[in-house]
Design an enzyme around this catalytic site. Sequence first.
Site, PDB file in Angstrom:
ATOM      1  N   ASN A   1       0.849  -1.190   0.000  1.00 63.48           N
ATOM      2  CA  ASN A   1       0.000   0.000   0.000  1.00 63.48           C
ATOM      3  C   ASN A   1       0.880   1.234   0.000  1.00 63.48           C
ATOM      4  O   ASN A   1       2.082   1.146   0.202  1.00 63.48           O
ATOM      5  CB  ASN A   1      -0.931   0.001   1.219  1.00 63.48           C
ATOM      6  CG  ASN A   1      -0.162  -0.057   2.525  1.00 63.48           C
ATOM      7  OD1 ASN A   1       1.008  -0.377   2.562  1.00 63.48           O
ATOM      8  ND2 ASN A   1      -0.829   0.257   3.613  1.00 63.48           N
ATOM      9  N   HIS A   2       0.298   2.360  -0.222  1.00 67.54           N
ATOM     10  CA  HIS A   2       1.013   3.628  -0.249  1.00 67.54           C
ATOM     11  C   HIS A   2       2.134   3.621  -1.292  1.00 67.54           C
ATOM     12  O   HIS A   2       3.287   3.899  -0.982  1.00 67.54           O
ATOM     13  CB  HIS A   2       1.568   3.969   1.136  1.00 67.54           C
ATOM     14  CG  HIS A   2       0.532   3.964   2.212  1.00 67.54           C
ATOM     15  ND1 HIS A   2      -0.529   4.827   2.212  1.00 67.54           N
ATOM     16  CD2 HIS A   2       0.382   3.181   3.302  1.00 67.54           C
ATOM     17  CE1 HIS A   2      -1.289   4.590   3.258  1.00 67.54           C
ATOM     18  NE2 HIS A   2      -0.757   3.596   3.936  1.00 67.54           N
ATOM     19  N   GLN A   3       1.768   3.309  -2.507  1.00 68.49           N
ATOM     20  CA  GLN A   3       2.773   3.262  -3.571  1.00 68.49           C
ATOM     21  C   GLN A   3       3.414   4.626  -3.759  1.00 68.49           C
ATOM     22  O   GLN A   3       2.742   5.652  -3.716  1.00 68.49           O
ATOM     23  CB  GLN A   3       2.150   2.794  -4.888  1.00 68.49           C
ATOM     24  CG  GLN A   3       1.870   1.323  -4.937  1.00 68.49           C
ATOM     25  CD  GLN A   3       0.696   0.891  -4.104  1.00 68.49           C
ATOM     26  OE1 GLN A   3      -0.173   1.676  -3.803  1.00 68.49           O
ATOM     27  NE2 GLN A   3       0.670  -0.354  -3.712  1.00 68.49           N
TER      28      GLN A   3
END
Length: 153
Positions: free
Chosen positions: A57-59
Amino acid sequence: MTEMINAIKTCLKIGNSDTMRRRVGARRLSAIVPGCETLTGDQYLECMARTKVVRTNHQVGTARMGDPNNPYTVVDSLLKVKGMENLRVVDACVMPTVPFGNTNILTIMVAEKASDIIKSTINCFTQNPFISQNKLPSSPYYQKPPLSPNVIL
């Protein structure tokens, strides 16, 4: 854990589909997860799910910031897109590596720094067409209010 195993199976099914192989060039990884070498089937998938944890997540990093001479960077240290004029990228994608934790405050910091950079590179009074031509619109935003005697500078 059953849901996790089923999710992995679904991902494998999608990744191994003809469409993904033909259009995207997807291929199954041949690496074996250490510690799971002797297992097969659902037991292997469970072992993999328990031992192979990654941050997905949070690329970040899709418009990586860095040295302008580095072919893998998209923006320079002033957040300007290389090879473009008047275009900056101001979000989490300029972070070159995935930070540990949530990217929210880091993105706010990038935006604050970008604000400082942009404000330091423009002069609103000389680059504003209304002000540079002495054509101030009748707006309180373009006029300096008179200082009151109670204002401390």
